[in-house]
Write a protein that holds these residues in place. Structure first.
Motif, PDB file in Angstrom:
ATOM      1  N   THR A 205       0.866  -0.979  -0.432  1.00 55.23           N
ATOM      2  CA  THR A 205       0.103  -0.122  -0.287  1.00 55.23           C
ATOM      3  C   THR A 205       1.077   1.474   0.011  1.00 55.23           C
ATOM      4  N   LEU A 206       1.118   1.982  -1.198  1.00 55.42           N
ATOM      5  CA  LEU A 206       2.020   3.326  -1.361  1.00 55.42           C
ATOM      6  C   LEU A 206       1.338   3.918  -1.948  1.00 55.42           C
ATOM      7  N   THR A 207       0.887   5.670  -0.872  1.00 46.21           N
ATOM      8  CA  THR A 207       0.825   6.718  -1.638  1.00 46.21           C
ATOM      9  C   THR A 207       0.953   7.267  -2.510  1.00 46.21           C
ATOM     10  N   MET A 208       0.228   7.914  -3.417  1.00 46.29           N
ATOM     11  CA  MET A 208       0.758   7.944  -5.137  1.00 46.29           C
ATOM     12  C   MET A 208       1.563   9.357  -4.974  1.00 46.29           C
ATOM     13  N   PRO A 209       2.450   9.316  -6.071  1.00 49.24           N
ATOM     14  CA  PRO A 209       3.298  10.614  -5.624  1.00 49.24           C
ATOM     15  C   PRO A 209       2.921  11.458  -6.374  1.00 49.24           C
ATOM     16  N   THR A 210       3.248  12.676  -5.249  1.00 50.35           N
ATOM     17  CA  THR A 210       2.829  14.001  -5.920  1.00 50.35           C
ATOM     18  C   THR A 210       2.977  14.573  -6.874  1.00 50.35           C
ATOM     19  N   HIS A 211       1.892  15.596  -7.518  1.00 51.86           N
ATOM     20  CA  HIS A 211       1.814  15.989  -9.160  1.00 51.86           C
ATOM     21  C   HIS A 211       1.632  14.821 -10.074  1.00 51.86           C
ATOM     22  N   ILE A 212       1.520  13.307  -9.897  1.00 49.98           N
ATOM     23  CA  ILE A 212       1.589  12.315 -10.239  1.00 49.98           C
ATOM     24  C   ILE A 212       0.764  12.518 -11.745  1.00 49.98           C
ATOM     25  N   THR A 213      -0.935  13.619 -11.775  1.00 45.56           N
ATOM     26  CA  THR A 213      -1.559  13.349 -12.736  1.00 45.56           C
ATOM     27  C   THR A 213      -0.450  14.922 -13.813  1.00 45.56           C
ATOM     28  N   GLU A 214      -0.077  15.358 -13.208  1.00 51.95           N
ATOM     29  CA  GLU A 214       1.137  16.926 -14.151  1.00 51.95           C
ATOM     30  C   GLU A 214       2.238  15.983 -14.349  1.00 51.95           C
ATOM     31  N   ALA A 215       3.032  15.552 -13.756  1.00 56.05           N
ATOM     32  CA  ALA A 215       4.171  14.871 -14.198  1.00 56.05           C
ATOM     33  C   ALA A 215       3.607  13.526 -15.387  1.00 56.05           C
ATOM     34  N   LEU A 216       2.802  13.170 -15.210  1.00 55.81           N
ATOM     35  CA  LEU A 216       2.351  11.917 -16.689  1.00 55.81           C
ATOM     36  C   LEU A 216       1.750  12.985 -17.589  1.00 55.81           C
ATOM     37  N   ARG A 217       1.185  13.753 -17.853  1.00 55.63           N
ATOM     38  CA  ARG A 217       0.906  14.931 -18.705  1.00 55.63           C
ATOM     39  C   ARG A 217       1.761  15.524 -18.617  1.00 55.63           C
ATOM     40  N   SER A 218       2.429  16.231 -18.384  1.00 57.64           N
ATOM     41  CA  SER A 218       4.284  16.415 -18.940  1.00 57.64           C
ATOM     42  C   SER A 218       4.816  15.445 -19.729  1.00 57.64           C
ATOM     43  N   ASN A 219       5.482  14.547 -18.920  1.00 56.63           N
ATOM     44  CA  ASN A 219       6.411  13.637 -19.929  1.00 56.63           C
ATOM     45  C   ASN A 219       5.928  12.714 -20.941  1.00 56.63           C
ATOM     46  N   MET A 220       4.230  12.685 -20.988  1.00 61.02           N
ATOM     47  CA  MET A 220       3.960  12.008 -21.632  1.00 61.02           C
ATOM     48  C   MET A 220       3.614  12.124 -23.400  1.00 61.02           C
ATOM     49  N   SER A 221       3.360  13.893 -23.015  1.00 57.92           N
ATOM     50  CA  SER A 221       3.269  14.651 -24.070  1.00 57.92           C
ATOM     51  C   SER A 221       4.131  15.897 -24.015  1.00 57.92           C
ATOM     52  N   GLY A 222       5.475  15.507 -23.178  1.00 61.63           N
ATOM     53  CA  GLY A 222       6.341  17.622 -23.567  1.00 61.63           C
ATOM     54  C   GLY A 222       6.049  18.505 -23.479  1.00 61.63           C
ATOM     55  N   SER A 223       4.673  18.348 -22.542  1.00 56.34           N
ATOM     56  CA  SER A 223       4.092  19.971 -22.447  1.00 56.34           C
ATOM     57  C   SER A 223       4.995  20.310 -21.541  1.00 56.34           C
ATOM     58  N   LYS A 224       4.374  21.821 -21.197  1.00 56.94           N
ATOM     59  CA  LYS A 224       5.256  22.787 -20.041  1.00 56.94           C
ATOM     60  C   LYS A 224       4.908  21.916 -18.617  1.00 56.94           C
ATOM     61  N   THR A 225       5.315  22.211 -17.850  1.00 60.34           N
ATOM     62  CA  THR A 225       4.722  21.939 -16.372  1.00 60.34           C
ATOM     63  C   THR A 225       4.339  23.600 -15.698  1.00 60.34           C
ATOM     64  N   VAL A 226       3.110  23.999 -14.949  1.00 50.61           N
ATOM     65  CA  VAL A 226       2.469  24.895 -14.274  1.00 50.61           C
ATOM     66  C   VAL A 226       4.498  26.054 -14.420  1.00 50.61           C
ATOM     67  N   ALA A 227       4.879  25.420 -13.095  1.00 56.29           N
ATOM     68  CA  ALA A 227       5.796  25.777 -12.192  1.00 56.29           C
ATOM     69  C   ALA A 227       6.950  26.173 -14.238  1.00 56.29           C
TER      70      ALA A 227
END
Ligand code: FE2
Length: 346
Positions: A205-227
């Motif tokens: 039972t592991l906690t979800m990584p922080t920013h998982i949706t943003e990380a996957l969105r950015s890493n899978m599409s090459g788009s920018k992060t909010v930061a």
């Protein structure tokens, strides 16, 4: 071999180079360290030839695409990677030549379908397939404990026990390990029966990584992060400190516009004296009427200093060449006990 390990919290990235030819690669670069990789390469006289992601990261923001654009060199991933910006897709057993360095790729699905390990001389870069004292989790998208079992027990754990293990994560500051040490002491590798290993992985039972949706969105599409979006805006605007603004407000400088870009209710609850209200969402629509003089000096403020940075970048793009952003926001202004006014705009 030139070897440099760069940690970002628990995320590990590596810069490897051939000492004969000064050719280099970066493995699993992280977005906040872009200047550091380039700085190390410049310091050591290295030219980066490839940017490698060992897999689609769910827990950090990959810098491969940004570095690739800056350097004009390819992003390298396994062919199963969903990212459309990958320039060179590798299969199990493929090898990259980096000067005189030979870098051999092993497809090691399990943590993700596109996971791979990279073997360079006496070092194995294991991504999240094998960690120090753990393995990558298999409960995130495309994770598969059955495949991880094969990748470990029929794959990398059969390599030379003396190989140094360099994972993509190490939260305990271990630095590196070896195959032999992991075989002997890694608690997740003590269950060598396939079904027992799979059951153990499934019952974690592991906690979800922080920013998982943003990380996957950015890493899978090459788009920018909010930061990144904010950092790009901050790079093209000047700022004004809270104390400087306070002094100018108190001196009642006439030519000066304090532009509050929050919503109306926040403004009416408390704003900088003489500040004008122009919510960020209406900026482009109202700017021509509200700010007819593009030579006016403007300082934009918001609650935390982020939206005002974006607003200032927009204003500068629109020709307000004296627009600056407040360094900090109304929260910091209130906490400093600086003067406030409440109620609607005069
Ligand atoms: Fe990962």
């Amino acid at each position: 071999m030139i070897f440099e390990q760069i940690a970002t919290g628990g995320c590990q990235s590596y810069l490897l180079g051939c000492s004969d030819t000064c050719a280099a690669v970066v493995i699993d670069p992280e977005i906040s360290q872009v200047d550091r990789y380039l700085g190390i390469a410049a310091r050591d006289g290295l030219r980066i030839h490839y940017l490698i992601d060992t897999h689609t990261h769910a827990d950090h923001f990959s810098a491969t695409r940004q570095l690739a654009r800056q350097l004009g060199v390819p992003v390298v991933m396994h062919r199963e990677s969903p990212a459309p910006f990958v320039d060179m897709r590798l299969d199990d057993g493929d090898m990259l030549l980096v000067g005189r360095l030979r870098m051999q790729v092993m497809h090691t699905p399990g943590h993700t379908r596109d996971s791979m390990c990279v073997l360079a001389e006496d070092r194995l870069f294991t991504g999240d397939t094998l960690l120090i004292g753990a393995t990558g989790r298999t409960d995130l998208p495309t994770g598969d404990p059955d495949a991880l079992y094969d990748s470990l027990f029929r794959g990398i754990l059969r390599l030379d026990p003396a190989l140094k293990v360099h994972p993509a994560h190490d939260y305990k500051g271990n630095g590196h390990s070896t195959i032999a040490r992991e075989l002997a002491a890694n608690p997740r590798l003590q269950q060598r029966e396939r079904s027992v290993f799979i059951d153990m992985m499934r019952s974690l039972t592991l906690t979800m990584p922080t920013h998982i949706t943003e990380a996957l969105r950015s890493n899978m599409s090459g788009s920018k992060t909010v930061a990144q979006l904010l950092a790009e805006a901050a790079a093209v605007v000047p700022f004004m400190s809270l104390t400087e603004l306070k002094a100018r407000v108190e001196a009642a400088e006439e030519e000066f516009v304090v532009l509050d870009v929050r919503e109306r209710d926040a403004y009416e609850n408390g704003h900088i004296p003489r500040a004008r209200l122009l919510p960020r969402g209406q900026l482009e629509l109202r700017v021509n009427d509200d700010l007819p003089d593009p030579t006016r000096r403007i300082v934009a403020c918001c609650e935390l200093g982020r939206i005002s940075t974006l607003a200032t970048a927009t204003l500068r793009e629109l020709g307000y060449q004296r627009a600056v952003a407040l360094d900090g926001g109304m929260k910091a202004w209130r906490e400093a006990g600086y003067p406030l006014k409440s109620g609607p705009e005069p």
